[in-house]
Design a protein around this motif. Structure first.
Motif, PDB file in Angstrom:
ATOM      1  N   SER A 308       0.816  -1.220   0.000  1.00 18.53           N
ATOM      2  CA  SER A 308       0.000   0.000   0.000  1.00 18.53           C
ATOM      3  C   SER A 308       0.847   1.265   0.000  1.00 18.53           C
ATOM      4  CB  SER A 308      -0.930   0.004   1.214  1.00 18.53           C
ATOM      5  OG  SER A 308      -1.853  -1.057   1.133  1.00 18.53           O
ATOM      6  N   ASP A 309       1.973   1.246   0.716  1.00 19.82           N
ATOM      7  CA  ASP A 309       2.845   2.423   0.747  1.00 19.82           C
ATOM      8  C   ASP A 309       3.427   2.716  -0.636  1.00 19.82           C
ATOM      9  OD1 ASP A 309       2.391   2.779   3.435  1.00 19.82           O
ATOM     10  OD2 ASP A 309       4.192   1.689   4.067  1.00 19.82           O
ATOM     11  N   ASP A 310       3.814   1.659  -1.363  1.00 19.32           N
ATOM     12  CA  ASP A 310       4.342   1.847  -2.720  1.00 19.32           C
ATOM     13  C   ASP A 310       3.293   2.485  -3.625  1.00 19.32           C
ATOM     14  OD1 ASP A 310       6.800   0.576  -2.126  1.00 19.32           O
ATOM     15  OD2 ASP A 310       5.895  -1.390  -2.445  1.00 19.32           O
ATOM     16  N   PHE A 311       2.069   1.973  -3.538  1.00 15.48           N
ATOM     17  CA  PHE A 311       1.011   2.487  -4.396  1.00 15.48           C
ATOM     18  C   PHE A 311       0.660   3.930  -4.035  1.00 15.48           C
ATOM     19  CE2 PHE A 311      -3.474   3.010  -5.632  1.00 15.48           C
ATOM     20  CZ  PHE A 311      -3.363   2.731  -6.988  1.00 15.48           C
ATOM     21  N   ARG A 312       0.609   4.229  -2.751  1.00 14.66           N
ATOM     22  CA  ARG A 312       0.308   5.586  -2.308  1.00 14.66           C
ATOM     23  C   ARG A 312       1.395   6.549  -2.767  1.00 14.66           C
ATOM     24  NH1 ARG A 312       0.798   4.864   2.725  1.00 14.66           N
ATOM     25  NH2 ARG A 312      -1.238   3.874   2.971  1.00 14.66           N
ATOM     26  N   ASN A 313       2.653   6.117  -2.733  1.00 15.28           N
ATOM     27  CA  ASN A 313       3.761   6.947  -3.194  1.00 15.28           C
ATOM     28  C   ASN A 313       3.633   7.248  -4.687  1.00 15.28           C
ATOM     29  OD1 ASN A 313       6.526   8.143  -2.879  1.00 15.28           O
ATOM     30  ND2 ASN A 313       7.053   6.499  -4.303  1.00 15.28           N
ATOM     31  N   ARG A 362      -9.297   6.361  -3.608  1.00 19.82           N
ATOM     32  CA  ARG A 362     -10.541   7.126  -3.745  1.00 19.82           C
ATOM     33  C   ARG A 362     -10.561   8.295  -2.757  1.00 19.82           C
ATOM     34  NH1 ARG A 362     -16.741   4.781  -3.320  1.00 19.82           N
ATOM     35  NH2 ARG A 362     -17.787   6.689  -4.005  1.00 19.82           N
ATOM     36  N   GLN A 363     -10.114   8.061  -1.535  1.00 21.40           N
ATOM     37  CA  GLN A 363     -10.073   9.126  -0.529  1.00 21.40           C
ATOM     38  C   GLN A 363      -9.084  10.218  -0.928  1.00 21.40           C
ATOM     39  OE1 GLN A 363      -9.127   7.114   3.121  1.00 21.40           O
ATOM     40  NE2 GLN A 363     -11.221   6.400   3.468  1.00 21.40           N
ATOM     41  N   THR A 364      -7.902   9.794  -1.380  1.00 20.58           N
ATOM     42  CA  THR A 364      -6.865  10.753  -1.764  1.00 20.58           C
ATOM     43  C   THR A 364      -7.311  11.613  -2.940  1.00 20.58           C
ATOM     44  OG1 THR A 364      -5.099   9.280  -0.992  1.00 20.58           O
ATOM     45  CG2 THR A 364      -4.485  10.978  -2.594  1.00 20.58           C
ATOM     46  N   LEU A 365      -7.873  10.973  -3.950  1.00 24.03           N
ATOM     47  CA  LEU A 365      -8.293  11.703  -5.148  1.00 24.03           C
ATOM     48  C   LEU A 365      -9.462  12.635  -4.857  1.00 24.03           C
ATOM     49  CD1 LEU A 365      -7.842   8.785  -7.679  1.00 24.03           C
ATOM     50  CD2 LEU A 365      -6.514  10.898  -7.605  1.00 24.03           C
ATOM     51  N   ALA A 366     -10.377  12.207  -3.996  1.00 23.69           N
ATOM     52  CA  ALA A 366     -11.489  13.082  -3.616  1.00 23.69           C
ATOM     53  C   ALA A 366     -10.970  14.328  -2.918  1.00 23.69           C
ATOM     54  CB  ALA A 366     -12.459  12.330  -2.714  1.00 23.69           C
ATOM     55  N   ALA A 367      -9.980  14.146  -2.050  1.00 22.94           N
ATOM     56  CA  ALA A 367      -9.397  15.286  -1.337  1.00 22.94           C
ATOM     57  C   ALA A 367      -8.684  16.243  -2.300  1.00 22.94           C
ATOM     58  CB  ALA A 367      -8.414  14.793  -0.274  1.00 22.94           C
ATOM     59  N   GLU A 368      -8.220  15.718  -3.435  1.00 22.76           N
ATOM     60  CA  GLU A 368      -7.534  16.537  -4.439  1.00 22.76           C
ATOM     61  C   GLU A 368      -8.497  17.135  -5.462  1.00 22.76           C
ATOM     62  OE1 GLU A 368      -4.357  17.424  -4.808  1.00 22.76           O
ATOM     63  OE2 GLU A 368      -3.722  16.442  -2.954  1.00 22.76           O
ATOM     64  N   GLY A 369      -9.797  16.848  -5.307  1.00 25.79           N
ATOM     65  CA  GLY A 369     -10.789  17.413  -6.216  1.00 25.79           C
ATOM     66  C   GLY A 369     -11.055  16.597  -7.462  1.00 25.79           C
ATOM     67  N   LEU A 370     -10.679  15.306  -7.465  1.00 28.55           N
ATOM     68  CA  LEU A 370     -10.935  14.436  -8.607  1.00 28.55           C
ATOM     69  C   LEU A 370     -12.109  13.513  -8.278  1.00 28.55           C
ATOM     70  CD1 LEU A 370      -7.761  15.202  -8.865  1.00 28.55           C
ATOM     71  CD2 LEU A 370      -7.727  13.313 -10.513  1.00 28.55           C
ATOM     72  N   SER A 371     -13.064  13.426  -9.199  1.00 29.48           N
ATOM     73  CA  SER A 371     -14.279  12.632  -8.998  1.00 29.48           C
ATOM     74  C   SER A 371     -14.307  11.446  -9.966  1.00 29.48           C
ATOM     75  CB  SER A 371     -15.525  13.491  -9.241  1.00 29.48           C
ATOM     76  OG  SER A 371     -15.518  14.634  -8.419  1.00 29.48           O
ATOM     77  N   PRO A 372     -14.965  10.341  -9.588  1.00 24.71           N
ATOM     78  CA  PRO A 372     -15.084   9.210 -10.519  1.00 24.71           C
ATOM     79  C   PRO A 372     -16.016   9.558 -11.673  1.00 24.71           C
ATOM     80  CG  PRO A 372     -16.381   8.808  -8.541  1.00 24.71           C
ATOM     81  CD  PRO A 372     -15.605  10.058  -8.287  1.00 24.71           C
ATOM     82  N   TYR A 373     -15.577   9.274 -12.903  1.00 23.02           N
ATOM     83  CA  TYR A 373     -16.403   9.632 -14.059  1.00 23.02           C
ATOM     84  C   TYR A 373     -16.664   8.456 -15.006  1.00 23.02           C
ATOM     85  CZ  TYR A 373     -12.412   9.707 -17.276  1.00 23.02           C
ATOM     86  OH  TYR A 373     -11.333   9.347 -18.045  1.00 23.02           O
ATOM     87  N   TYR A 374     -15.871   7.385 -14.903  1.00 20.87           N
ATOM     88  CA  TYR A 374     -16.222   6.165 -15.644  1.00 20.87           C
ATOM     89  C   TYR A 374     -15.619   4.968 -14.929  1.00 20.87           C
ATOM     90  CZ  TYR A 374     -11.977   4.560 -18.181  1.00 20.87           C
ATOM     91  OH  TYR A 374     -10.757   4.030 -18.520  1.00 20.87           O
ATOM     92  N   LEU A 375     -16.200   3.801 -15.179  1.00 20.45           N
ATOM     93  CA  LEU A 375     -15.816   2.609 -14.427  1.00 20.45           C
ATOM     94  C   LEU A 375     -16.167   1.374 -15.237  1.00 20.45           C
ATOM     95  CD1 LEU A 375     -16.523   1.930 -10.667  1.00 20.45           C
ATOM     96  CD2 LEU A 375     -17.307   0.279 -12.371  1.00 20.45           C
ATOM     97  N   TYR A 376     -15.298   0.367 -15.137  1.00 22.21           N
ATOM     98  CA  TYR A 376     -15.635  -0.925 -15.736  1.00 22.21           C
ATOM     99  C   TYR A 376     -14.907  -2.036 -14.988  1.00 22.21           C
ATOM    100  CZ  TYR A 376     -11.127  -0.738 -18.263  1.00 22.21           C
ATOM    101  OH  TYR A 376      -9.801  -0.669 -18.592  1.00 22.21           O
TER     102      TYR A 376
END
Length: 462
Positions: A308-313, A362-376
């Motif tokens: 998880s630390d690698d991915f978060r970095n 998802r938490q990190t991106l939401a805090a940065e102002g990025l929202s989910p817009y497509y998914l598969y």
């Protein structure tokens, strides 16, 4: 880890299409751990029996199967009984006659989704509908495939060839022929591209001169008056140069992808990438200096030896580099990938770690102002999770939204391209495939054009 000596025998009564049930069973048990028996009408004490009441309702059978396997294994997959590629499309169908709260209730109670996943697809659909609605009936999406890469990644199952420059040059006349044929046929049929997406492979495997020829063919043969988005996957940082980026910019390309997958040097080596994290930073700096409207970055959760630390970095560095559109992919162990040969059960082993990576992203991106817009979703994904695209306000990839929504014709050009013709009156799609092998594509280019001619351009789409 799969226990080769342990096997559950499962018999589903009164239901013949067992492939969709097998997909659900795979989320609980590796294939070596179960046997799906043929329904012979008899009850066997040693088997787990499903649908003894003889229901014809597929979802009812899946709910029973889910509940019994959950009790046996102690697992409760986040996506409940859903096994399809496009859960956002289902959310849209439900919301067409229901409120948001009612849709969430249906998804959690009838389809067994967790609240988190139900909210994710409802919010994603709402974003798409509120911002884009339905496409104009006289527009299409255009995909152009470049089936070449410098190296083949460990997890890759796409049409991706490592060939000499002379072979790429041999591909160009056939591709240009299909572009010119398609552009002229579109004008005759009075349809225009809403989006153009050039993918692969790695399109920037082409030289600047080859890119210029391809983009010139697009500009001169297609009516771009309705074009809202022009994307090229620059993809591999080791193929990005200033002259290539300038060619794209000069031809009106507004959106590019630079796909690190990871910012960890050891991971890049393990997955077969021939570039360093420093090369990724340089590519981003170069793209920003040229001035594209949007830069996308693809990351993969669940890569070998990553925690998880690698991915978060990686995520933190990509945000810092200025990506305004980030797709978080869940690693899938696909049949045609080298990873499948190395460890076919890899996606089961990293499920818990990947779940944590996706939640934190998802938490990190939401805090940065990025929202989910497509998914598969895809088969054999780690933890059977999902791929989600996040973006800043107004920086969506419309092509991605349209192709997942499946309410617009997509014309696919190049080796491996699969056109999908949309029929509004029946809400159905018809596939028109090009051959995948690039050498066959070159030899059979007239046939590829004839397929489109006979199945789309001379047909009335009702």
């Amino acid at each position: 880890m799969s226990d080769k000596g342990f096997k559950i025998r499962i018999k589903i009564h009164g239901f013949t299409n067992l492939s969709i049930m097998r997909e659900l069973i795979d989320e609980f048990l590796p294939p070596d751990n179960y046997e799906l028996l043929e329904d012979d009408g008899f009850r066997t004490d040693s088997a787990l029996h499903i649908n003894l009441e003889g229901s014809c309702d597929k979802d009812e059978i899946k709910r029973e199967l889910f509940s019994k396997l959950s009790a046996i294994t102690g697992k409760r997959p986040d996506w409940g009984i859903l096994t399809g590629v496009r859960p956002v499309k289902l959310a849209g169908e439900i919301m067409s006659g229901s409120s948001r709260d009612k849709a969430l209730e249906i998804l959690t109670k009838d389809y067994f989704l967790t609240e988190n996943k139900a909210e994710l697809i409802v919010d994603t659909y709402s974003h798409q509908y509120n911002n884009y609605g339905n496409p104009k009936p006289d527009t299409v999406g255009v995909y152009i495939g470049i089936p070449f890469c410098p190296t083949r990644c460990l997890y890759c199952s796409f049409a991706s060839n490592q060939v000499p420059e002379s072979e790429i040059e041999r591909y160009m006349p056939a591709l240009l022929h299909e572009i010119e044929y398609t552009g002229n046929a579109m004008k005759h049929k009075d349809v225009r591209p809403e989006t153009i997406y050039i993918g692969g492979g790695t399109p920037t495997t082409l030289t600047a001169e080859q890119l210029d020829r391809m983009l010139t063919a697009v500009e001169t043969t297609m009516d771009l008056s309705e074009l809202k988005e022009f994307t090229i996957e620059a993809g591999r940082p080791d193929t990005i140069t200033e002259d290539k980026l300038m060619v794209m910019k000069n031809h009106g390309v507004g959106r590019i992808s630079i796909n690190p997958q990871s910012m960890k040097a050891r991971t890049l080596e393990l997955i077969g990438r021939s570039h360093s994290p420093e090369d990724i930073v340089k590519a981003f700096d170069l793209a920003k200096s040229v001035g594209f409207d949007s830069i996308n970055a693809d990351l993969i959760a669940g890569l070998p030896e990553e925690n998880s630390d690698d991915f978060r970095n990686t995520l933190d560095k990509v945000i810092e580099m200025g990506a305004d559109n980030i797709t978080i992919h869940t690693l899938a162990v696909k049949r045609a990938s080298r990873l499948k040969d190395i460890d076919e059960d890899y996606h089961y082993k990293v499920a818990e770690t990947v779940g944590k990576m996706l939640a934190e992203a998802r938490q990190t991106l939401a805090a940065e102002g990025l929202s989910p817009y497509y998914l598969y979703r895809q088969k054999h994904m780690a933890g059977f999770f999902e791929n989600t695209g996040y973006c800043r306000e107004g920086i969506d990839c419309l092509y991605n939204i349209r192709i997942m929504d499946e309410h617009q014709t997509i014309l696919a050009l190049g080796a491996g391209g699969i056109s999908k013709i949309y029929y509004p009156s029946t809400d159905k799609l018809e596939r028109i495939p090009n051959v995948t092998n690039y050498e066959q594509y070159i030899d059979r280019i007239d046939e590829m054009c004839e397929r489109k001619e006979n199945k789309y351009f001379t047909q009335e789409v009702l």
